[in-house]
Design an enzyme around this catalytic site. Sequence first.
Site, PDB file in Angstrom:
ATOM      1  N   ARG A  33      48.491  26.778  40.690  1.00 49.66           N
ATOM      2  CA  ARG A  33      48.438  28.137  40.248  1.00 49.66           C
ATOM      3  C   ARG A  33      46.799  28.531  40.426  1.00 49.66           C
ATOM      4  O   ARG A  33      45.955  27.993  39.714  1.00 49.66           O
ATOM      5  CB  ARG A  33      49.065  28.516  39.172  1.00 49.66           C
ATOM      6  CG  ARG A  33      48.595  29.905  38.406  1.00 49.66           C
ATOM      7  CD  ARG A  33      49.178  30.204  37.172  1.00 49.66           C
ATOM      8  NE  ARG A  33      48.836  31.380  36.551  1.00 49.66           N
ATOM      9  CZ  ARG A  33      47.901  31.372  35.509  1.00 49.66           C
ATOM     10  NH1 ARG A  33      47.513  30.462  34.952  1.00 49.66           N
ATOM     11  NH2 ARG A  33      47.819  32.351  34.789  1.00 49.66           N
ATOM     12  N   ARG A  74      41.797  45.765  28.357  1.00 53.54           N
ATOM     13  CA  ARG A  74      40.836  44.879  27.785  1.00 53.54           C
ATOM     14  C   ARG A  74      39.905  45.835  26.718  1.00 53.54           C
ATOM     15  O   ARG A  74      39.474  47.110  27.350  1.00 53.54           O
ATOM     16  CB  ARG A  74      40.067  43.904  28.472  1.00 53.54           C
ATOM     17  CG  ARG A  74      40.843  42.733  29.216  1.00 53.54           C
ATOM     18  CD  ARG A  74      40.128  41.801  30.072  1.00 53.54           C
ATOM     19  NE  ARG A  74      40.812  40.875  30.692  1.00 53.54           N
ATOM     20  CZ  ARG A  74      41.586  39.850  30.110  1.00 53.54           C
ATOM     21  NH1 ARG A  74      41.166  39.481  28.989  1.00 53.54           N
ATOM     22  NH2 ARG A  74      42.340  38.972  30.713  1.00 53.54           N
ATOM     23  N   LYS A 220      56.280  38.534  36.893  1.00 57.12           N
ATOM     24  CA  LYS A 220      55.924  38.016  35.575  1.00 57.12           C
ATOM     25  C   LYS A 220      56.613  38.912  34.520  1.00 57.12           C
ATOM     26  O   LYS A 220      56.089  40.007  34.376  1.00 57.12           O
ATOM     27  CB  LYS A 220      54.453  37.961  35.574  1.00 57.12           C
ATOM     28  CG  LYS A 220      53.733  36.857  36.271  1.00 57.12           C
ATOM     29  CD  LYS A 220      52.384  36.835  36.341  1.00 57.12           C
ATOM     30  CE  LYS A 220      51.797  36.359  34.942  1.00 57.12           C
ATOM     31  NZ  LYS A 220      50.289  36.086  34.854  1.00 57.12           N
ATOM     32  N   THR A 278      53.435  29.504  29.460  1.00 57.81           N
ATOM     33  CA  THR A 278      52.596  30.110  28.629  1.00 57.81           C
ATOM     34  C   THR A 278      52.785  30.181  27.162  1.00 57.81           C
ATOM     35  O   THR A 278      53.541  30.838  26.604  1.00 57.81           O
ATOM     36  CB  THR A 278      52.276  31.659  28.961  1.00 57.81           C
ATOM     37  OG1 THR A 278      52.592  32.025  29.992  1.00 57.81           O
ATOM     38  CG2 THR A 278      51.047  32.159  28.369  1.00 57.81           C
TER      39      THR A 278
END
Length: 423
Positions: A33, A74, A220, A278
Amino acid sequence: MNRRTKIVATLGPATDDADALEQLIRAGCDVVRINFSHGDATTHARRIKMVRAVARELDTDVAVLADLSGPKIRIDRFREGRVELTRGQTFSLYARENPPAGDEHGVGVAYLGLARDVQPGSELLLDDGLMAMTVSEVVGDEIRCIVDTAGPLSDRKGLNLRGGGLSIPGVSDADRDDIKLAAEWQVDYLAVSFPRSAEDMQQARDLLQAAGGSAGLVSKIERTEAIENLESIIKASDAVLVARGDLGVEIGEAELPGLQKRIIAACLKLNRPVITATPMMQSMIENPIPTRAEVLDVANAVIDGTDAVMLSAETAVGRHPARVIEAMARICEGAERHVQAYQTSRLFSARAERADQAIAMAAMVVANNFGAQAIIALTESGSTARWLSRVRSPLPIIGMSPNRASLRRMRLFQHVQPLFFSA
């Protein structure tokens, strides 16, 4: 050939030389990845070139999965790099261009539409849920909050809204540029982060094809909206990744185990490969062996039927990249020896949607009923091996193809061993 479940390993500083990559591949890595959230284009290109060179030297094929950053929200930077917040204090988020430098009173946020998406009572989670605050009021582009969790908060930490509901688009401007790079590098899979709907996946596919790319698209699942549109997103994808980090933050950790099982089951039903990720073995960033909880986590994903399990920081920056691959491989093999996935009730549970799928299923029925030791699929694109892998059977599948790109793509398919041949 003993291990059905595939292993995805994230590349990073810990794997930045040919010897480390060789150890990773020898240990059992099937897919690497490339995380576009970290590093630059030069670094990504160098890593892809190096892994393909090492794979050629080892006479094998390893798939490359490029993972888009996506529209992750963020906060901006602090004047001193970080602040210490106390429970009950007021703290503001500034959703505006050119906000003031962050301090103990507030910080800017990159998503300028945040003030429209929240209201008093909304719960905001920062730094993967380590910091929580509740919106008290919204004044123009300033979101005033009450801090619920004391602790440090530093530059560029991620922000989630509990329960979802952010209207940020599924494909960011930065993603558009990265999709062009992924097409140029001819990656094998492209992961789309934070998709809300099948339309987000189709937009990414259109952009990839326009750039000349042919990678398989991986959705995802990490937003509340994705759960609400789960089946349509799966159908619009070539594979699915259960991204438990951000998903757990948005929906709450108590709901995560059940949702993981639901997502894997939906992928099996709709004949799409699924990756569980994850984090899975985070303690091995530092330690040479996993915890018992991590062993059980990986094993449970295998028992649920996942095609692949993924490592992130464990291989990207960890002290034992190859050792963690070896440990994960052992856990997968151990779980597969005890799993009841091959009971008659689950055997041949895949549903054919096209003629080639029906032929693959029929071949598997014949092979299982006449005592074959393995089944060989001669395939140009890899699709025959993919459909064979959807059938829950103990038979190993050998996917033979003259096409190297197809061989790499097959490295993600459960129980498929790619093998090059020239007619």
